[in-house]
Write an enzyme that holds these catalytic residues in place. Structure first.
Site, PDB file in Angstrom:
ATOM      1  N   HIS A   1     -15.401   7.147  19.351  1.00 26.76           N
ATOM      2  CA  HIS A   1     -15.592   8.337  18.328  1.00 26.76           C
ATOM      3  C   HIS A   1     -16.470   7.694  16.920  1.00 26.76           C
ATOM      4  CE1 HIS A   1     -14.998  11.473  15.639  1.00 26.76           C
ATOM      5  NE2 HIS A   1     -14.749  12.126  16.809  1.00 26.76           N
TER       6      HIS A   1
ATOM      7  N   GLU B   1     -21.952  13.783  20.190  1.00 29.55           N
ATOM      8  CA  GLU B   1     -21.540  14.282  18.989  1.00 29.55           C
ATOM      9  C   GLU B   1     -22.567  13.768  17.917  1.00 29.55           C
ATOM     10  OE1 GLU B   1     -17.126  15.305  19.192  1.00 29.55           O
ATOM     11  OE2 GLU B   1     -17.432  13.392  18.777  1.00 29.55           O
TER      12      GLU B   1
HETATM   13  P1  PGA Z   1     -15.058  18.799  14.662  1.00 31.82           P
HETATM   14  O1  PGA Z   1     -14.888  17.603  15.424  1.00 31.82           O
HETATM   15  O2  PGA Z   1     -15.039  20.065  15.725  1.00 31.82           O
HETATM   16  O3  PGA Z   1     -14.261  19.278  13.679  1.00 31.82           O
HETATM   17  O4  PGA Z   1     -16.608  18.959  14.202  1.00 31.82           O
HETATM   18  C1  PGA Z   1     -15.319  17.073  16.556  1.00 31.82           C
HETATM   19  C2  PGA Z   1     -15.045  15.538  16.747  1.00 31.82           C
HETATM   20  O5  PGA Z   1     -15.141  14.790  15.783  1.00 31.82           O
HETATM   21  O6  PGA Z   1     -14.685  15.234  17.844  1.00 31.82           O
END
Ligand code: PGA
Length: 212
Positions: free
Chosen positions: A89, A138
Site C-alpha cells: 500500500h 490506487e
Molecule cells: P480511500 O482509501 O478509500 O480512503 O481513498 C483507499 C485506500 O487507501 O486503500
C-alpha cells in the site's frame, strides 16, 4: 467470484467499534453475491474471524517467517485468521519506506503460506512481483482526498497492467463511495474496488456493496 470488494480499515477501529460494525453488516455480508473482504488491524483479526460471514485479509505481512523478529506478524500467524493480505500500500511505501525488493519478499511469504496477495500499485510503472494475480490500482492523489480517478482512465491503466503481467484481477482504489462505485465496477478492465474511509461506516459500506 463476482465483484471483489476489499475494505481497508488502516490503523482505525477498536474492538467494540468493530463488533458494532459487524452487527450492522452481518446480514448484507451473508447475503451478497460479491466477494467482500475486510482488512482490519491485526488486533481485530481474531475477534472478527469468529463470524463465518466475514472473509478476512491482513493489511501487511512480515518478510520473515516465525522467529526473533520483534513486532512482526508472519504469514503462518496471519493464515490462522485470514485468506488475503494487502502488500505494498502506498502508505507502507511512504511512511515505512518499503521498497520493491522488500515487497517482493512479502509477496513470496504470502504465497508460501497460501495467502492471496493483493498488491497495490500507483500506476503502470510499479514492478509487480512474481506470484501476484490481484492488483489494486490506487493513484496516490486519489487516496483519502474525495477525488477519484475517472473510471475510463482507471480502466485503461487496469487493461495495461493485465496486458503486461500475469495479473488477472485489477481493483480500483482511491475515494470510492456508494455514488461512484458502479462506474468503476462496470468499467471493462476493472474487477472490483479497494475501499478505505468509506468502509468504516456500515451505512455507506452497505450501499457500496449494494451498488457495486
Ligand atoms: P480511500 O482509501 O478509500 O480512503 O481513498 C483507499 C485506500 O487507501 O486503500
Amino acid at each position: 467470484m463476482g465483484t471483489l470488494i476489499i475494505a481497508n480499515w488502516k490503523s482505525q477501529m477498536l474492538e467494540k467499534q468493530a463488533q458494532a460494525w459487524l452487527a450492522e453488516m452481518k446480514t448484507i455480508l451473508a447475503a451478497t453475491v460479491h466477494t467482500v473482504v475486510i482488512c482490519p488491524p491485526f488486533t481485530l483479526l481474531s475477534a472478527l474471524s469468529q463470524d463465518t460471514a466475514v472473509l478476512l485479509g491482513a493489511q501487511d505481512i512480515s518478510p520473515f517467517g516465525m522467529g526473533a523478529y520483534t513486532g512482526e506478524i508472519n504469514g503462518e500467524q496471519i493464515k490462522e485468521f485470514a485468506v488475503y493480505v494487502l502488500i505494498g500500500h502506498s502508505e507502507r511505501r511512504e511512511y515505512f519506506k518499503e521498497d520493491d525488493a522488500l515487497l517482493a519478499k512479502k509477496v513470496a511469504m504470502a504465497t508460501e503460506n497460501n495467502l492471496i496477495p493483493v498488491f497495490c500499485v500507483q500506476g503502470t510503472d510499479t514492478p509487480i512481483p512474481v506470484g501476484v494475480a490481484i492488483v489494486a490500482y490506487e493513484p496516490i492523489w486519489a487516496i483519502g482526498t474525495g477525488k477519484a480517478e475517472s473510471p475510463q482512465q482507471a480502466s485503461v491503466v487496469a487493461g495495461n497492467i493485465k496486458a503486461n503481467s500475469a495479473v488477472t484481477t485489477v481493483l480500483y482504489g482511491g475515494s470510492v463511495t456508494s455514488e461512484n462505485v458502479s462506474s468503476f465496477t462496470q468499467a471493462d478492465a476493472i474487477d472490483g474496488v479497494l475501499v478505505g474511509s468509506a468502509s468504516l461506516h456500515p451505512g455507506e459500506f452497505s450501499q457500496i456493496i449494494q451498488n457495486a
